[in-house]
Design an enzyme around this catalytic site. Sequence first.
Site, short mmCIF file in Angstrom:
data_model
loop_
_atom_site.label_atom_id
_atom_site.label_comp_id
_atom_site.label_asym_id
_atom_site.label_seq_id
_atom_site.Cartn_x
_atom_site.Cartn_y
_atom_site.Cartn_z
N CYS A 1 0.84 -1.20 0.00
CA CYS A 1 0.00 0.00 0.00
C CYS A 1 0.87 1.25 0.00
CB CYS A 1 -0.92 -0.01 1.23
SG CYS A 1 -1.95 1.46 1.37
N CYS A 8 -0.43 3.97 2.22
CA CYS A 8 -0.19 3.72 3.65
C CYS A 8 1.27 3.90 4.01
CB CYS A 8 -0.59 2.29 4.00
SG CYS A 8 -2.24 1.82 3.52
N ASP A 9 2.17 3.40 3.19
CA ASP A 9 3.57 3.28 3.56
C ASP A 9 4.51 4.20 2.79
OD1 ASP A 9 2.71 1.27 5.26
OD2 ASP A 9 3.10 -0.30 3.80
#
Length: 179
Positions: A131, A134-135
């Site tokens: 992701c 997300c990251d």
Amino acid sequence: MHNVVIIGSGCAGLTAAIYAGRANLKPLVLDGHEPGGQLSLTTHVENYPGFPDGIMGPELIENMRKQAQKFGAEFKAGAVTEVDVSKRPFKIIAGKDTYEARSLIVAAGASARLLGLKGERELIGHGVSTCATCDGYFFRGKPWSAAAIPLWKRPTFSLATPAGSISSTDEMSFGLPRS
């Protein structure tokens, strides 16, 4: 007969369960393929409101699940295989179980599509990410490659992604330098 059946037990499903429970609707939550959703596989979550120092993904999911249970949500394991919304009550089939509901909330989320590389699963959260949204923050300014590889050419760039991986291309722009 259930007032509300919620398909999925990630953040969206658990939030729906909390609100439905607080409204005394006694929601039934069907966990799905990944109980707790993708966050249950995530390590340190720093972009969820209310946790300035971050929180571990499984801990966040467990807290949300307990909160939903506090307000009367019931949880069942199993992945939904069939839904009939052509008439009321709605019919939901998960494995050998059939449920009827006045209302249905689908919060099925998404599942990461791994490439099948050796050690890939073991390295998720330890350098391998599924992701970018997300990251991506953690990889700013660092060389990286994986599901999508940037081939830098200033002033423009091009991307190489696995065949059919439109979402990889969309996510690649997260955290890239903006001009």
